[in-house]
Motif scaffolding. Sequence first.
Motif, PDB file in Angstrom:
ATOM      1  N   ALA A 229      -0.788  19.361 -12.643  1.00  0.00           N
ATOM      2  CA  ALA A 229      -1.319  19.486 -13.995  1.00  0.00           C
ATOM      3  C   ALA A 229      -2.593  18.667 -14.146  1.00  0.00           C
ATOM      4  CB  ALA A 229      -0.268  19.026 -15.006  1.00  0.00           C
ATOM      5  N   THR A 230      -3.204  18.779 -15.315  1.00  0.00           N
ATOM      6  CA  THR A 230      -4.237  17.840 -15.731  1.00  0.00           C
ATOM      7  C   THR A 230      -3.518  16.702 -16.434  1.00  0.00           C
ATOM      8  OG1 THR A 230      -5.833  19.624 -16.051  1.00  0.00           O
ATOM      9  CG2 THR A 230      -6.308  17.520 -17.113  1.00  0.00           C
ATOM     10  N   GLY A 231      -3.604  15.505 -15.882  1.00  0.00           N
ATOM     11  CA  GLY A 231      -2.765  14.425 -16.371  1.00  0.00           C
ATOM     12  C   GLY A 231      -1.477  14.372 -15.569  1.00  0.00           C
ATOM     13  N   PRO A 232      -0.569  13.466 -15.916  1.00  0.00           N
ATOM     14  CA  PRO A 232       0.632  13.245 -15.101  1.00  0.00           C
ATOM     15  C   PRO A 232       1.621  14.386 -15.088  1.00  0.00           C
ATOM     16  CG  PRO A 232       0.713  11.925 -17.101  1.00  0.00           C
ATOM     17  CD  PRO A 232      -0.657  12.503 -17.033  1.00  0.00           C
ATOM     18  N   GLY A 233       1.574  15.279 -16.065  1.00  0.00           N
ATOM     19  CA  GLY A 233       2.472  16.419 -16.073  1.00  0.00           C
ATOM     20  C   GLY A 233       3.879  16.068 -16.547  1.00  0.00           C
ATOM     21  N   ILE A 234       4.637  17.105 -16.861  1.00  0.00           N
ATOM     22  CA  ILE A 234       6.014  16.945 -17.348  1.00  0.00           C
ATOM     23  C   ILE A 234       6.964  17.587 -16.351  1.00  0.00           C
ATOM     24  CG2 ILE A 234       7.628  17.512 -19.205  1.00  0.00           C
ATOM     25  CD1 ILE A 234       5.218  17.639 -21.087  1.00  0.00           C
ATOM     26  N   CYS A 235       8.000  16.857 -15.962  1.00  0.00           N
ATOM     27  CA  CYS A 235       8.955  17.360 -14.981  1.00  0.00           C
ATOM     28  C   CYS A 235       9.784  18.511 -15.540  1.00  0.00           C
ATOM     29  CB  CYS A 235       9.897  16.243 -14.537  1.00  0.00           C
ATOM     30  SG  CYS A 235       9.170  15.106 -13.340  1.00  0.00           S
ATOM     31  N   ARG A 236       9.948  19.533 -14.724  1.00  0.00           N
ATOM     32  CA  ARG A 236      10.872  20.619 -15.024  1.00  0.00           C
ATOM     33  C   ARG A 236      12.046  20.544 -14.055  1.00  0.00           C
ATOM     34  NH1 ARG A 236       8.299  26.446 -15.387  1.00  0.00           N
ATOM     35  NH2 ARG A 236      10.478  26.832 -15.937  1.00  0.00           N
ATOM     36  N   ASP A 237      13.233  20.573 -14.592  1.00  0.00           N
ATOM     37  CA  ASP A 237      14.449  20.581 -13.776  1.00  0.00           C
ATOM     38  C   ASP A 237      14.446  19.492 -12.707  1.00  0.00           C
ATOM     39  OD1 ASP A 237      15.076  22.986 -15.161  1.00  0.00           O
ATOM     40  OD2 ASP A 237      13.914  24.133 -13.704  1.00  0.00           O
ATOM     41  N   PRO A 238      14.208  18.217 -13.085  1.00  0.00           N
ATOM     42  CA  PRO A 238      14.246  17.167 -12.054  1.00  0.00           C
ATOM     43  C   PRO A 238      15.659  17.004 -11.520  1.00  0.00           C
ATOM     44  CG  PRO A 238      14.138  16.187 -14.233  1.00  0.00           C
ATOM     45  CD  PRO A 238      13.959  17.672 -14.422  1.00  0.00           C
ATOM     46  N   GLU A 239      15.752  16.734 -10.230  1.00  0.00           N
ATOM     47  CA  GLU A 239      17.060  16.577  -9.606  1.00  0.00           C
ATOM     48  C   GLU A 239      17.028  15.366  -8.681  1.00  0.00           C
ATOM     49  OE1 GLU A 239      20.916  17.121  -8.982  1.00  0.00           O
ATOM     50  OE2 GLU A 239      19.740  18.407 -10.330  1.00  0.00           O
ATOM     51  N   PRO A 240      17.929  14.398  -8.873  1.00  0.00           N
ATOM     52  CA  PRO A 240      18.928  14.354  -9.948  1.00  0.00           C
ATOM     53  C   PRO A 240      18.278  14.057 -11.294  1.00  0.00           C
ATOM     54  CG  PRO A 240      19.022  12.357  -8.635  1.00  0.00           C
ATOM     55  CD  PRO A 240      18.059  13.263  -7.942  1.00  0.00           C
ATOM     56  N   LEU A 242      18.847  12.019 -13.731  1.00  0.00           N
ATOM     57  CA  LEU A 242      18.709  10.634 -14.173  1.00  0.00           C
ATOM     58  C   LEU A 242      18.099   9.740 -13.105  1.00  0.00           C
ATOM     59  CD1 LEU A 242      22.072  10.196 -16.118  1.00  0.00           C
ATOM     60  CD2 LEU A 242      19.818  10.842 -16.992  1.00  0.00           C
ATOM     61  N   HIS A 243      17.459  10.335 -12.118  1.00  0.00           N
ATOM     62  CA  HIS A 243      16.794   9.545 -11.083  1.00  0.00           C
ATOM     63  C   HIS A 243      15.733   8.639 -11.698  1.00  0.00           C
ATOM     64  CE1 HIS A 243      14.904   8.436  -7.345  1.00  0.00           C
ATOM     65  NE2 HIS A 243      13.748   8.954  -7.739  1.00  0.00           N
ATOM     66  N   ASP A 244      15.688   7.394 -11.234  1.00  0.00           N
ATOM     67  CA  ASP A 244      14.706   6.415 -11.724  1.00  0.00           C
ATOM     68  C   ASP A 244      14.818   6.229 -13.237  1.00  0.00           C
ATOM     69  OD1 ASP A 244      12.734   4.541 -11.333  1.00  0.00           O
ATOM     70  OD2 ASP A 244      11.086   5.974 -11.524  1.00  0.00           O
ATOM     71  N   GLY A 245      16.058   6.206 -13.716  1.00  0.00           N
ATOM     72  CA  GLY A 245      16.289   5.984 -15.130  1.00  0.00           C
ATOM     73  C   GLY A 245      16.030   7.184 -16.009  1.00  0.00           C
TER      74      GLY A 245
END
Length: 550
Positions: A229-240, A242-245
Motif C-alpha cells: 500500500a501507500t503507507g503501512p497498510g491494513i492487515c487482512r486476515d492476519p494469522e494468527p 492475535l500475533h504480536d498483541g
Amino acid sequence: MTRRIVRTTIQLGSLTLIIFLIVFLLDNRFNVLPEAIHNALPAHHPGLVITDITVATCSTLNILSSCKLDASKWHRVEKDLYLSRGWLSHAFIHIERKRESELTEKDKVILDIRIGELDPVTSEKNQGAERWESRPGGIWLKRTSKHRESDNINAITAVDVLFGRDAVEARPGWELTKKALILPNSGPENQEAYLTVRRGPPVAVQKPALHVNKDGKFKILQVSDLHLATGPGICRDPEPPLHDGGGCDADARTLAFISSVLESEKPDLVVLSGDQVNGETAPDAQSAIFKFAHLFIQRRIPYAAIFGNHDDEGSLSREALMQLTHSLPYSLSEFGPTTIDGVGNYYIEVLARGGSSHSALTLYLLDTHGYSPDERQFRGYDWLKKNQIEWFKSTSRDLKSSPSHTAYTHHHMDMAFIHIPLPEYRNTDDIVPSTGKNPENPTAPGFNSGFKDALVEEGVLAVSCGHDHANDYCSLSKTPDGKPELWMCYAGGSGFGGYGGYDGYHRRVRVFEFDMNEARIVTWKRIEYGETEKQLDRTIIVESGRVVAA
C-alpha cells in the motif's frame, strides 16, 4: 413575501452551485484527479539544478485559488500532497530549475533542505554563511548565490514526493527527508507527504548478468501478491489473529517476512509474479514499489517483475509501472515487444558458470493482463493473447538455434512465470494434484487460448503463477498416455494487504532450485509463521532434464 424570498434565495444558491461546478470542471487549475496527476512519473532532466521550491495550495470552495503557478518559471511535481483524497483542499510542490550552463552569479542553487516548524539554524553548531530560508509546508532551504564548482556538486538537481511514514527511497543518489511536510490541513492518516531529493547527476543503474553458481546451482525465489500500500497498510486476515498483541501493519509484516526469507535462502534471483501493488490502497504506487525494491537493492539481489490484475488499479498505468521498475538498480524487468498485447512479455537468460556466454536456463515472463474483455461470454479474468503465444513460440525457437544455446554442453532448461493461472490449473481430467493445498477454486480465465499446449510444445518444464492467494500446490500435467509433460505451480500469497482467510492460512513464498549438473529442479515453500525454517513440500519436479512425477 417571506416564502418568496426564501424560494428566491434557494434558487440563487442552486444557480451559484451549478456555476461553481461548471467552473470547477472546466478550469484546469484544479487538475487533481488521480488519473490526471499520476499519468506519468515526475520528469527529472539532466543538466538542471533546482533554484527554488514552494508549495501551492488551492480549495474547491475558492474559485480564485489555484494549484498551478506561472508555468514559465515553475515546474509542478504532479502529485497531490493530499493524495486527492479530499475534494476541498489540494497542494502541489513546485520547483524552479535552471540549466547549470545558464547560471549567473546572481542565481541561487539549493544546497540543503530541511522540514520543520523552526529555523534549522537553532540546532546547528556551524551555521555557515548562508541562512535558512522558509517556504510553505515547513520547508527550509539553504541556498547560495556563489556559483562555484563545489556548489554544483552538492546542489540539488531533482525533487520528488513519496508518501507514508514507512516510505523508503530506492533510487541511487536520492535522499528522503526525515520529516513529513507540514500542511495546513492534515493529509490521509499514515500517508503523509515526504520530499525526496537527488544531488548531482543521475547515478548509473546496475543491471547484472545472471550466471549459474560455481556449484552448478541457481536459486529463484518466487514472491507473489505482496499487495503493498501507500503507507503501512491494513492487515487482512492476519494469522494468527492475535500475533504480536493483535497489532498488524500489513506492509511492515509482509516486508519483514520477505526479508527473513532473503536472509535464509539467499536467492540468486527474485521473480515477482504480480499484484505487488494493492491498487485500492495505493494512491501513490511509486511509494509501494520502492518498498519491495529497497529490500533487493540493499542486498544486491537481481529481481524481475510481471504485473497482476491489481497493480495498475492504483496511481500508475502498466506502462508507467514498468518504466519505474525497469529504471531501478538490480531490476531485470523489461517492457517486452510493443507489437504484442500486454506490458512485460520478456525472457531472462541465466548463463553458465564463470564468465561463460552460453545460456544454461531461460525464464519466460508473460503478462496475463487483468479482467475479461468479454464479460458476457467469458466471465472473470483475461487470457494470454494469440500474438503473445506466437511471440513466445518464435522466441523459444530462435533461442534454441542460437549459438549461446547450442554451445551449452549441459542440459538446457526452460521455465515460465505468469500471474493468473491457466485454465488447465482447474481441469481435473488432465491435472493430478501432487503437492500442497488448493482451498480455492482456481480463478483462471474462461477462455482457453492454448498457452499450456505451447509451453509443452516448446519443452518448457514448469510454469508458476500467483493470483489465488491460498492455493500453494504444484500439479503435474500428463499426456494422454500418462507420461509427465508439465508442472504447474502456485507461489501462494505473501502479502498481508491481500486476503488470506482460508483455514488458518499463513503467507508463503515458493523457491525453485536448479541444479545444472544433474539437470534437476527442486521446489519448496517457506511460510511466514510457524515452521518458518522448514522447507515445506520439498519436491523434485525435473530430473535429468525431464519432467518427473513427484
